[in-house]
Design a protein around this motif. Structure first.
Motif, PDB file in Angstrom:
ATOM      1  N   GLN A  80      34.654 -21.638  -8.632  1.00  0.00           N
ATOM      2  CA  GLN A  80      33.593 -20.677  -8.914  1.00  0.00           C
ATOM      3  C   GLN A  80      32.322 -21.346  -9.421  1.00  0.00           C
ATOM      4  O   GLN A  80      31.332 -20.672  -9.644  1.00  0.00           O
ATOM      5  N   GLY A  81      32.336 -22.612  -9.646  1.00  0.00           N
ATOM      6  CA  GLY A  81      31.176 -23.307 -10.168  1.00  0.00           C
ATOM      7  C   GLY A  81      31.429 -23.758 -11.588  1.00  0.00           C
ATOM      8  O   GLY A  81      32.399 -23.356 -12.230  1.00  0.00           O
ATOM      9  N   GLY A  82      30.540 -24.557 -12.089  1.00  0.00           N
ATOM     10  CA  GLY A  82      30.727 -25.103 -13.424  1.00  0.00           C
ATOM     11  C   GLY A  82      30.102 -24.228 -14.491  1.00  0.00           C
ATOM     12  O   GLY A  82      29.566 -23.151 -14.229  1.00  0.00           O
ATOM     13  N   GLU A  83      30.160 -24.710 -15.693  1.00  0.00           N
ATOM     14  CA  GLU A  83      29.608 -24.011 -16.834  1.00  0.00           C
ATOM     15  C   GLU A  83      28.109 -24.311 -16.930  1.00  0.00           C
ATOM     16  O   GLU A  83      27.679 -25.435 -16.710  1.00  0.00           O
ATOM     17  N   TYR A  84      27.297 -23.292 -17.267  1.00  0.00           N
ATOM     18  CA  TYR A  84      25.867 -23.494 -17.387  1.00  0.00           C
ATOM     19  C   TYR A  84      25.572 -24.212 -18.692  1.00  0.00           C
ATOM     20  O   TYR A  84      26.039 -23.818 -19.757  1.00  0.00           O
ATOM     21  N   VAL A  85      24.784 -25.263 -18.600  1.00  0.00           N
ATOM     22  CA  VAL A  85      24.401 -26.033 -19.791  1.00  0.00           C
ATOM     23  C   VAL A  85      22.882 -25.985 -19.895  1.00  0.00           C
ATOM     24  O   VAL A  85      22.175 -26.420 -19.009  1.00  0.00           O
ATOM     25  N   ASP A  86      22.401 -25.421 -20.999  1.00  0.00           N
ATOM     26  CA  ASP A  86      20.967 -25.340 -21.238  1.00  0.00           C
ATOM     27  C   ASP A  86      20.465 -26.705 -21.696  1.00  0.00           C
ATOM     28  O   ASP A  86      21.161 -27.423 -22.405  1.00  0.00           O
ATOM     29  N   TYR A  87      19.299 -27.069 -21.281  1.00  0.00           N
ATOM     30  CA  TYR A  87      18.743 -28.359 -21.694  1.00  0.00           C
ATOM     31  C   TYR A  87      17.287 -28.180 -22.076  1.00  0.00           C
ATOM     32  O   TYR A  87      16.630 -27.214 -21.699  1.00  0.00           O
ATOM     33  N   GLU A  88      16.796 -29.132 -22.847  1.00  0.00           N
ATOM     34  CA  GLU A  88      15.397 -29.148 -23.210  1.00  0.00           C
ATOM     35  C   GLU A  88      14.709 -30.292 -22.499  1.00  0.00           C
ATOM     36  O   GLU A  88      15.235 -31.401 -22.443  1.00  0.00           O
ATOM     37  N   GLU A  89      13.540 -30.012 -21.964  1.00  0.00           N
ATOM     38  CA  GLU A  89      12.810 -31.054 -21.256  1.00  0.00           C
ATOM     39  C   GLU A  89      12.104 -31.938 -22.282  1.00  0.00           C
ATOM     40  O   GLU A  89      11.400 -31.458 -23.163  1.00  0.00           O
ATOM     41  N   VAL A  90      12.281 -33.239 -22.141  1.00  0.00           N
ATOM     42  CA  VAL A  90      11.665 -34.194 -23.043  1.00  0.00           C
ATOM     43  C   VAL A  90      10.421 -34.756 -22.370  1.00  0.00           C
ATOM     44  O   VAL A  90      10.469 -35.214 -21.239  1.00  0.00           O
TER      45      VAL A  90
END
Length: 91
Positions: A80-90
């Motif tokens: 079903q797809g992976g887990e969503y991981v939020d990230y911050e742009e550096v």
């Protein structure tokens, strides 16, 4: 303990003084032998001869792909797809 330290210091000083002369001598002997046998410049200036029919040395034509291992894919329909991981742009 003092005897060990003194012997260690003497060995290090001996190697420090003798090693450059010994390495220079051994390298000179190696280079003289290589020059005398004619093996020093052969690899440097040896031209590679093209292989007949455009093949490489391993019997395959140039550009062929060899696949050594194909992993077992199993049942990919249930993924079903992976887990969503939020990230911050550096910046």
């Amino acid at each position: 303990m003092l005897k060990f330290i003194i012997i260690t210091i003497l060995v290090i000083m001996f190697l420090r003084l003798v090693a450059p002369f010994l390495l220079r001598f051994l390298l000179g002997m190696f280079l003289k032998k290589s020059m005398r046998n004619g093996t020093f410049f052969t690899n440097m200036y040896q031209q590679q001869r093209p292989q007949p029919n455009g093949s490489t040395g391993n019997g395959r034509a140039k550009g062929d792909v060899k696949i050594d291992y194909i992993p077992n894919q199993g049942d990919r329909k249930d993924f079903q797809g992976g887990e969503y991981v939020d990230y911050e742009e550096v910046k």
